[in-house]
Structures are given as structure tokens and as C-alpha cells.
Write an enzyme that holds these catalytic residues in place. Structure first.
Site, PDB file in Angstrom:
ATOM      1  N   CYS A  94      49.118  66.040 -10.553  1.00  0.00           N
ATOM      2  CA  CYS A  94      48.397  65.074 -11.348  1.00  0.00           C
ATOM      3  C   CYS A  94      48.068  63.655 -10.847  1.00  0.00           C
ATOM      4  CB  CYS A  94      49.143  65.153 -12.940  1.00  0.00           C
ATOM      5  SG  CYS A  94      48.246  64.262 -14.106  1.00  0.00           S
ATOM      6  N   PHE A  96      47.097  61.200 -12.803  1.00  0.00           N
ATOM      7  CA  PHE A  96      47.392  60.561 -13.838  1.00  0.00           C
ATOM      8  C   PHE A  96      48.914  60.154 -13.899  1.00  0.00           C
ATOM      9  CE2 PHE A  96      43.490  62.266 -15.095  1.00  0.00           C
ATOM     10  CZ  PHE A  96      42.506  61.137 -15.100  1.00  0.00           C
ATOM     11  N   CYS A  97      49.762  61.430 -13.499  1.00  0.00           N
ATOM     12  CA  CYS A  97      51.142  61.273 -13.508  1.00  0.00           C
ATOM     13  C   CYS A  97      51.479  60.159 -12.266  1.00  0.00           C
ATOM     14  CB  CYS A  97      51.867  62.562 -13.272  1.00  0.00           C
ATOM     15  SG  CYS A  97      51.436  63.605 -14.576  1.00  0.00           S
TER      16      CYS A  97
END
Length: 316
Positions: A94, A96-97
Site C-alpha cells: 500500500c 499510503f502505508c
């Protein structure tokens, strides 16, 4: 969102973690059961979560990290007594992670990682919020990469909470650019061709949390599905040439640096960390190698590797 500054133990001890809180929920045990629901069902869910599940895993870059003098002392690891526990629930794939991880690593905030199964999501069954990243800080849940970083940054540097200077405005604008533009050109590139889609899913399934059956099914069915999805994403975001769009985004960022070492001038700010975070997972894929070869972003990226340093993840 505030500019990144060096860490201060007194601020962190007084502000970041003020009191004890309920325990962090325990992740569910690994499952060895057969895949359910059937592939057609979970694959549709994977497509529905494509915003979260676009990129290969974090933590694959290796380099010699250098931190010198006062800068190293300012960002040394926070002692264990300053907080009880910070847990990041993530997909390794991810973007965003990876933004959150870049922030935590740069600030030397120790954290544990719980890799979420993107099909069952059993590791976050306790949460009403079903996306990642999720951070649990001494029992308090924080959702969404933007809010997670902003909340932690305000607690690290509370004196900057109401800053409105031009540098802060610029920082916020570029952080929004990362979320609203840069991340949208990545998926069409890593899934540009069947071979690149398979390369990406081989990476994703190798480092992600899958059962054996899920891993093999996701690698081939997922790659085929996301290859098709990427064509829809191109149309949605008005992208004609995937690589040209990726190179243009990188060159836009480099021009904005205007010969500065970082957007934060002498040290990275939140915009630098956001760009670095979402690019780090693709850097060793074909799309990332092409990006480094055909744009001027490589030198900035190497400086960011040095500044962010090694991961501060705490492993059991």
C-alpha cells in the site's frame, strides 16, 4: 500537517503519550484453511480496494545509510519508556502505508507491524474502519495516512500546530499533490503490461499476508485483473502514456525543489517524506528503474534514503 523537525524526548514524553490506554487488539492467528469466498468473489474485493492495494512491498531497498553529527543525535531512537506501543496495520503493497512508514522511520519512532490479509482482513476485524493504514497508539486508533501523520507530527512538534507561513503552505500543497496526483499515475505504470503486472503481483504476494492458495491464485488472477483495471484507471485519470505521465510527475517535483536539497530545504519535510514513501515500493520494479533512468529524481531519492535511514520497525 507540519514541517518535520528533530525529535525531542521531553516533548515526546510530555505530549505524545500522556497516559496509559487500553491494550492494543491482538491480531488474529494465521489461517491455514482453504480460500473462501471463491476466487471470483475475493478478486472483485481486491479490485474494489485497488486504491489501497496497488504497489509492491516496502522495505526492499538496501543501501549504506549515513547520519552525521548533530543530525544523528537529534533523530536517535526514542527510548522504550516514551511510549508503550505503536502498531501499524498495513498492506506491504500500500502506497499510503509506505508514507506512514517513511514518517515513522525518519523520526525513529519504534513501531510494530501487523500485515493485514487483503482478502479476509481478519487482522482488523475489531475495527469498523476497514481500510489501511491503521495505527493503534497505546490503544488509541488513528485512521488514514494523512490524519495519522498529521496527528503524530502535531504531538512531536506541538509548538508548530498553528503555523501558517509560506513554507507550511507549500508543504501542505505538495502533500495534497502526492495523494491527488502522484499516486494515481503509479498503478497504470506497474500494471502497464502483462509482464509488469505479473512482476508486481509476484512481489506483492511474496511479501504480503496470504495463505498458500491465496498466494498462487492472487499472483496470476490478480495480475490479469489489475492489468485490465489499469486501463480503466488510465481513462479515469486522463492518462494517455503511462510512462510519460510518471516522468512528468517526477520532473514536476524536481522543478519544484528549485535546486534545494529537499522541499524542506536542508532537511526533509512532510512533502519529501510523502513523495519518498509512495515511490519507495516501486523503486526496484521496472517502472521504478525506468523512472530513475529517465528523470532527474534519482539524486533526491538517494538523499532521502540516507535521511530516512534504516527502519525503526520492532520485530518480535
Amino acid at each position: 500537517m507540519r514541517r518535520v523537525q528533530g525529535l525531542s524526548r521531553p516533548l515526546l514524553n510530555a505530549r505524545l503519550l500522556r497516559s496509559a490506554s487500553p491494550p492494543i487488539p491482538s491480531p488474529a492467528p494465521s489461517s491455514s484453511s482453504l480460500l473462501r469466498p471463491p476466487p471470483s468473489s475475493w478478486l472483485s474485493r481486491l479490485g474494489a480496494n485497488s486504491r489501497e492495494f496497488l504497489l509492491p512491498a516496502n522495505g526492499v531497498l538496501s543501501s549504506s545509510f549515513a547520519t552525521a553529527g548533530a543530525a544523528a543525535m537529534a533523530r536517535e531512537a526514542i527510548p522504550s519508556f516514551s511510549m508503550k506501543e505503536l502498531v501499524l496495520y498495513q498492506y506491504a503493497a500500500c502506497p499510503f502505508c509506505n508514507k506512514v512508514r517513511a514518517f515513522l522511520d525518519y523520526n525513529k519512532l519504534p513501531y510494530k507491524v501487523v500485515e493485514v490479509n487483503p482478502i479476509s482482513k481478519k487482522e482488523i476485524k475489531w475495527s469498523e474502519y476497514k481500510k489501511v493504514p491503521v495505527v493503534v497508539l497505546d490503544g488509541k486508533q488513528l485512521n488514514d495516512s494523512f490524519q495519522i501523520i498529521e496527528t503524530l507530527q502535531q504531538r512531536i512538534n506541538p509548538t508548530e500546530e498553528n503555523s501558517t507561513g509560506s513554507a507550511v503552505v507549500e508543504e501542505k500543497e505538495w502533500c495534497r499533490w502526492v495523494d491527488n496526483h502522484l499516486v494515481h499515475v503509479l498503478a497504470p505504470n506497474i500494471y502497464r503490461s502483462p509482464s509488469e503486472a505479473l512482476e508486481s503481483f509476484d512481489y506483492i504476494t511474496t511479501l504480503g499476508n496470504f495463505t498458500t492458495l491465496e498466494r498462487w491464485t492472487a499472483k496470476y488472477a490478480g495480475a490479469a485483473a489489475m492489468y485490465l483495471v489499469s486501463k480503466k484507471l488510465k481513462k479515469k485519470h486522463n492518462i494517455t502514456d503511462e510512462r510519460a505521465a510518471l516522468y512528468a510527475a517526477a520532473n514536476t517535483w524536481i522543478r519544484a525543489l528549485n535546486d534545494r536539497q529537499f522541499m524542506g530545504r536542508n532537511k526533509p519535510n512532510l512533502a519529501d517524506l510523502s513523495v519518498f514513501g509512495v515511490l519507495r515500493p516501486i523503486w526496484k520494479l521496472q517502472s521504478g528503474m525506468d523512472l530513475a533512468k529517465n528523470t532527474g529524481i534519482g539524486a533526491w531519492y538517494k538523499r532521502m534514503e540516507t535521511e530516512v535511514g534504516e527502519s525503526s520497525e520492532v520485530k518480535d
